[in-house]
Write a protein that holds these residues in place. Structure first.
Motif, mmCIF file in Angstrom:
data_model
loop_
_atom_site.group_PDB
_atom_site.id
_atom_site.type_symbol
_atom_site.label_atom_id
_atom_site.label_comp_id
_atom_site.label_asym_id
_atom_site.label_seq_id
_atom_site.Cartn_x
_atom_site.Cartn_y
_atom_site.Cartn_z
ATOM 1 N N ALA A 191 54.137 18.241 -42.960
ATOM 2 C CA ALA A 191 53.580 19.518 -43.415
ATOM 3 C C ALA A 191 52.444 19.984 -42.515
ATOM 4 O O ALA A 191 52.351 21.169 -42.176
ATOM 5 N N VAL A 192 51.582 19.066 -42.112
ATOM 6 C CA VAL A 192 50.469 19.434 -41.225
ATOM 7 C C VAL A 192 51.006 19.932 -39.884
ATOM 8 O O VAL A 192 50.549 20.958 -39.356
ATOM 9 N N SER A 193 51.981 19.229 -39.313
ATOM 10 C CA SER A 193 52.555 19.666 -38.035
ATOM 11 C C SER A 193 53.286 20.994 -38.183
ATOM 12 O O SER A 193 53.279 21.820 -37.266
ATOM 13 N N ALA A 194 53.908 21.206 -39.349
ATOM 14 C CA ALA A 194 54.612 22.466 -39.588
ATOM 15 C C ALA A 194 53.660 23.654 -39.558
ATOM 16 O O ALA A 194 54.054 24.765 -39.187
ATOM 17 N N ALA A 195 52.407 23.430 -39.933
ATOM 18 C CA ALA A 195 51.412 24.499 -39.924
ATOM 19 C C ALA A 195 51.070 24.947 -38.501
ATOM 20 O O ALA A 195 50.527 26.030 -38.302
ATOM 21 N N TYR A 196 51.402 24.113 -37.512
ATOM 22 C CA TYR A 196 51.095 24.420 -36.120
ATOM 23 C C TYR A 196 52.321 24.805 -35.302
ATOM 24 O O TYR A 196 52.183 25.248 -34.163
ATOM 25 N N ASP A 197 53.516 24.604 -35.845
ATOM 26 C CA ASP A 197 54.722 24.762 -35.038
ATOM 27 C C ASP A 197 55.864 25.303 -35.893
ATOM 28 O O ASP A 197 56.256 24.686 -36.880
#
Length: 229
Positions: A191-197
């Motif tokens: 989820a955290v990575s999805a917020a950036y990519d």
């Protein structure tokens, strides 16, 4: 009264028996603490005969490690059925089954043991990590992951390893809680990575689409909402 007759084993059968005996002993104690004499005694043969099949303890340890690594890699194989969160939880249960069964050997391998640092050992460890990586990507239905998603999956595999090692030190946290927490960790990292990519975000949306409210990822969302309220 009948007298048992010891059956003569073929070369490969004897080698496999010695590997099994060594793996059992290495599972109970660090390989550094297990002698060739103990392995010979447990196998019911002489010390020189062990050396007939293996040139030394290092080669026997590497053979036992190969069998264990194949077993561990197999723990990540899971049918592509049902929600992803439930699949990952089943994988974590099998992973901790292995850690529980092979504690000292698992710890010696990851922290330093008689074969650590050898090209054979490093290749076996890497093969397990790669097998886990490939399995997770297959469950995400991704053939060529974006860089951030690759980082998520590989970081999570490393996290599972380090969590297992810390758990073995004192088992201060119930195993079932750690298994669930690691599934939550995967969801949180994704989820955290999805917020950036956006590419990773598309994978995460697909991942969560069929997740039930009472599944591991639904439980994570509920816990985060309760924490923020």
């Amino acid at each position: 009264m009948t007298t048992g007759v010891r059956r003569r084993m073929g070369v490969e059968e004897r080698r496999q028996q010695l590997i099994g005996v060594a793996l059992e002993l290495f599972s109970r104690r660090s390989p550094d603490e297990v002698s060739i004499d103990e392995i010979a005694s447990a196998a019911g043969i002489s010390r020189p005969l062990v050396y007939h099949y293996f040139p030394g303890k290092l080669s026997l340890y590497e053979a036992a490690l190969k069998r264990a690594s194949e077993d561990l890699a197999g723990r990540f194989v899971e049918p592509h059925e049902g929600p992803l969160g439930a699949r990952l939880l089943r994988v974590m249960r099998r992973f901790f089954d292995f850690v529980d069964e092979h504690g000292p050997g698992f710890a010696a391998l990851m922290r330093g043991g008689p074969a650590v640092g050898s090209s054979t050992t490093n290749a076996l460890i890497d093969s397990v990590r790669q097998a886990a990586y490939v399995q997770i990507l297959s469950h995400l239905d991704v053939a060529e992951p974006p860089a951030r998603l690759e980082l998520v999956v590989r970081s999570w595999i490393s996290l599972a390893e380090s969590t297992a090692l810390l758990w073995l030190d004192g088992r201060g946290i119930p195993r079932a809680e750690l298994e669930s927490q690691l599934v939550h960790d995967f969801g949180a990292l994704a989820a955290v990575s999805a917020a950036y990519d956006e590419e990773t975000a598309a994978v995460v949306r697909r991942m969560l689409r069929d997740e039930p409210a009472d599944g591991p990822f639904g439980d994570l969302v509920a816990r985060l909402i309760a924490l923020a309220s």
